[in-house]
Design a protein around this motif. Structure first.
Motif, PDB file in Angstrom:
ATOM      1  N   LEU A 139       7.527  13.419  12.350  1.00 53.41           N
ATOM      2  CA  LEU A 139       7.787  12.036  11.935  1.00 53.41           C
ATOM      3  C   LEU A 139       6.773  11.078  12.560  1.00 53.41           C
ATOM      4  N   HIS A 140       6.562  11.207  13.869  1.00 51.92           N
ATOM      5  CA  HIS A 140       5.649  10.298  14.564  1.00 51.92           C
ATOM      6  C   HIS A 140       4.210  10.457  14.079  1.00 51.92           C
ATOM      7  N   SER A 141       3.842  11.670  13.712  1.00 63.34           N
ATOM      8  CA  SER A 141       2.486  11.899  13.198  1.00 63.34           C
ATOM      9  C   SER A 141       2.260  11.125  11.909  1.00 63.34           C
ATOM     10  N   VAL A 142       3.262  11.137  11.031  1.00 57.05           N
ATOM     11  CA  VAL A 142       3.147  10.401   9.773  1.00 57.05           C
ATOM     12  C   VAL A 142       3.169   8.895  10.041  1.00 57.05           C
ATOM     13  N   VAL A 143       4.052   8.463  10.934  1.00 59.87           N
ATOM     14  CA  VAL A 143       4.118   7.039  11.284  1.00 59.87           C
ATOM     15  C   VAL A 143       2.771   6.560  11.838  1.00 59.87           C
ATOM     16  N   ASP A 144       2.173   7.333  12.730  1.00 57.75           N
ATOM     17  CA  ASP A 144       0.879   6.955  13.317  1.00 57.75           C
ATOM     18  C   ASP A 144      -0.199   6.849  12.237  1.00 57.75           C
ATOM     19  N   HIS A 145      -0.181   7.791  11.299  1.00 55.72           N
ATOM     20  CA  HIS A 145      -1.175   7.756  10.226  1.00 55.72           C
ATOM     21  C   HIS A 145      -0.979   6.532   9.334  1.00 55.72           C
ATOM     22  N   GLU A 159      -1.844   0.886   1.153  1.00 59.96           N
ATOM     23  CA  GLU A 159      -2.102  -0.012   2.278  1.00 59.96           C
ATOM     24  C   GLU A 159      -1.190  -1.245   2.266  1.00 59.96           C
ATOM     25  N   ASP A 160      -0.595  -1.532   1.099  1.00 56.87           N
ATOM     26  CA  ASP A 160       0.288  -2.695   0.994  1.00 56.87           C
ATOM     27  C   ASP A 160       1.762  -2.351   1.204  1.00 56.87           C
ATOM     28  N   LEU A 161       2.069  -1.065   1.363  1.00 54.79           N
ATOM     29  CA  LEU A 161       3.468  -0.657   1.526  1.00 54.79           C
ATOM     30  C   LEU A 161       4.034  -1.138   2.866  1.00 54.79           C
ATOM     31  N   ARG A 162       5.322  -1.391   2.855  1.00 56.41           N
ATOM     32  CA  ARG A 162       6.054  -1.633   4.106  1.00 56.41           C
ATOM     33  C   ARG A 162       6.745  -0.310   4.457  1.00 56.41           C
ATOM     34  N   ILE A 163       6.472   0.201   5.635  1.00 51.68           N
ATOM     35  CA  ILE A 163       6.998   1.496   6.059  1.00 51.68           C
ATOM     36  C   ILE A 163       8.032   1.297   7.159  1.00 51.68           C
ATOM     37  N   TYR A 164       9.206   1.850   6.948  1.00 51.95           N
ATOM     38  CA  TYR A 164      10.264   1.844   7.961  1.00 51.95           C
ATOM     39  C   TYR A 164      10.536   3.295   8.357  1.00 51.95           C
ATOM     40  N   TYR A 165      11.083   3.496   9.537  1.00 55.42           N
ATOM     41  CA  TYR A 165      11.395   4.865   9.947  1.00 55.42           C
ATOM     42  C   TYR A 165      12.639   4.898  10.829  1.00 55.42           C
TER      43      TYR A 165
END
Length: 546
Positions: A347-353, A321-327
């Motif tokens: 990709l979008h499915s993982v980003v949304d999750h 929950e503390d990670l910063r996610i870029y795509y």
């Protein structure tokens, strides 16, 4: 085949000549070659009408559905015999290999003897299950090994006809480490000739077929491993990665593959290799492949250099929950195909999750020079001298071998020869252009590492499409740039299967982190498996899909 027209309409063409100095001419040349290839493929498209897929038989033994972690625990607790486990995998290999053609050589008899020895040890030992887990965490687990990695007493041909009778005198370091941890090698798996292809084919074994659709490729160069894992004929394996060789087959076959941080895993015992070790270590690595995400970390802990284990901190908890996610959705390069809707959807499915899971929403990364990275990375990797290949020097003799190939007299496959030809032609590229590419890649790497820091990961497609029909990589070579760029950057990457296309073919994404933050990509991989299901066995289809 007319996707390039869509690119023109989307104005991707404007990137063709808007490259850094020295790169524009190369881009124009490559663009022309790859677009022309679409028309040359017309006869091939026609012949595919008559191709039909052969389904793999369903999995009937429940032992084959357990993770390596679960199997090891059951063997330690005497709930399953090691002999039963090894025998189950041997029977499955015999069942599916006539369909997918993924095995170079087996050691079934010796593996069964090894399994019986494990069972005798467990019957007589005074060690507790906790002590066994600590000292031999892979006790009794079948292991498959990519055919370019040495296994004592087995062929180490790397798909080269002239090496047909070469026998490994000892185990590669990572194989020895796995054996010391209790693993039992059962076979070596098929690869391209000299690992120089993203399709696993050679003139000794032939072509490995994708178990999800045998008219499609498993990718390369760790294609045999991916095919066996996908059809439950393997549970864990080891492969290598110089240009996506672990991740691309994992993407095409719907399994897990991890390219570790460079220098973390020893590569001694792999052929081909390179005399220029300093440069080689920065871009080439061996790594784990698995059917289940949690098994990647287990295997990586075992095969990593002892001094690297403290740096990796693989057992340190990761607060997702503390990670910063870029795509990144698309490299937007004129030389790569546009990312397909199904790969974008994955990709979008993982980003949304991750948006729901993390405290900070995922952010779209903006690295302007990345659109030029595929050809830059390919050029820099191609410039490494003293890599074992079919030719001496910088492709000396490659033209003659190419002529022998087109007159049906060569003992090699096209891509291995093409590597020498391209190396020969690359001498006409000015050194200043290569150095400019190195500089730009170094700048992009620094930008990526700064962006990711110690608590960030990048999500990006592994490849623009699902697995394509055999032979199509010739017109999609630079699509592998989605993988190759991270070899050039020297970053750890995990391929994660996410979903299936309408053709019942798996697609996945890559999770990238800064060097030595492998634990972050593996933690995200475990979350993706938990949420999206991970590996699924090949599903029967009424007819082949192209």
């Amino acid at each position: 085949m007319f996707r390039w027209v869509v690119k023109l309409r989307g104005l991707r063409i404007r990137n063709l000549v808007m490259a850094p100095p020295g790169i524009a001419a190369l881009r124009v040349f490559l663009w022309t070659v790859f677009r022309a290839a679409n028309f040359l493929y017309l006869p091939v498209f026609v012949t595919r009408i008559f191709h039909r897929a052969t389904p793999c038989p369903p999995i009937e033994n429940d032992i084959l559905l357990l993770t390596a972690v679960e199997l090891a625990e059951k063997i330690r607790k005497r709930e399953l015999t090691c002999e039963a486990v090894v025998k189950a995998y041997i029977e499955r290999v015999k069942e599916v290999n006539p369909i997918i053609n993924a095995v170079i050589e087996d050691r079934f008899h010796d593996a069964l003897e090894d399994a019986k020895e494990v069972d005798r040890f467990l019957s007589n030992t005074l060690m507790t299950t906790e002590e066994i887990e600590e000292k031999k965490p892979l006790l009794g687990i079948p292991l498959t090994v990519k055919g370019s990695i040495e296994v004592e007493g087995m062929k180490n041909t790397s798909g080269v006809v002239s090496r047909a009778n070469v026998i490994a005198k000892e185990d590669a370091i990572i194989v020895k480490s796995a054996r010391d941890a209790g693993a039992i090698p059962i076979l070596t798996s098929n690869i391209p000739e000299l690992c120089l292809n993203w399709e696993s084919t050679n003139k000794l074994v032939g072509t490995t077929r994708n178990p999800h659709n045998t008219t499609r490729t498993v990718g390369g160069s760790s294609g045999g491993e991916a095919g066996l894992l996908a059809t439950a004929a393997s549970i864990i394996g080891v492969g290598s990665d110089i240009a996506g060789s672990l991740r691309l087959p994992a993407h095409f076959c719907g399994v897990w593959g991890h390219k570790p941080t460079p220098r973390v895993v020893p590569f001694a015992g792999h052929y081909p290799s390179c005399k220029n070790e300093d440069e080689w270590r920065e871009v080439f690595t061996l790594g784990p492949m698995a059917r289940y995400a949690k098994d990647l970390k287990l295997l990586l802990k075992i095969i990593a250099n002892p001094e690297a284990k403290e740096t990796l901190r693989l057992d340190e908890p990761v607060a997702l929950e503390d990670l910063r996610i870029y795509y990144i959705e698309d490299l937007e390069s004129i030389l790569t195909n546009k990312v397909s809707s199904v790969c974008l959807d994955a990709l979008h499915s993982v980003v949304d999750h991750m948006n729901k899971l993390c405290h900070v929403e995922c952010e779209k990364a903006k690295i302007p020079l990345l659109k030029y990275a595929p050809e830059m990375a390919s050029l820099v990797l191609l410039d490494i001298d003293d890599v074992d290949n079919l030719f001496v020097g910088r492709g000396d003799g490659s033209y003659a071998e190419l002529f022998r190939y087109f007159t049906f007299r060569s003992k090699s496959v096209f891509m291995a020869i093409a590597y020498g030809v391209v190396r020969k032609l690359s001498k006409y590229i000015p050194n200043s252009t290569v150095e400019d590419c190195r500089k730009k890649l170094s700048e992009m790497k620094a930008e990526l590492i700064k962006m990711l820091g110690d608590n960030g990961v990048l999500l990006i497609p592994t490849f623009p499409t699902e697995a394509h029909p055999h032979g199509d990589i010739l017109r999609k070579v630079l699509d592998s740039g989605y993988c190759v760029i991270f070899n050039a950057f020297g970053l750890p990457v995990t391929n994660c299967p996410v979903k299936f296309s309408k053709n019942k073919l798996p697609v996945g994404i890559q999770v990238v982190s800064a060097p030595h933050n492998d634990r972050l990509t593996l933690a995200v991989a475990a979350e993706i498996e938990k949420t999206f299901g991970g590996w699924k066995p090949p599903q029967p289809r009424e007819k082949a899909c192209y």
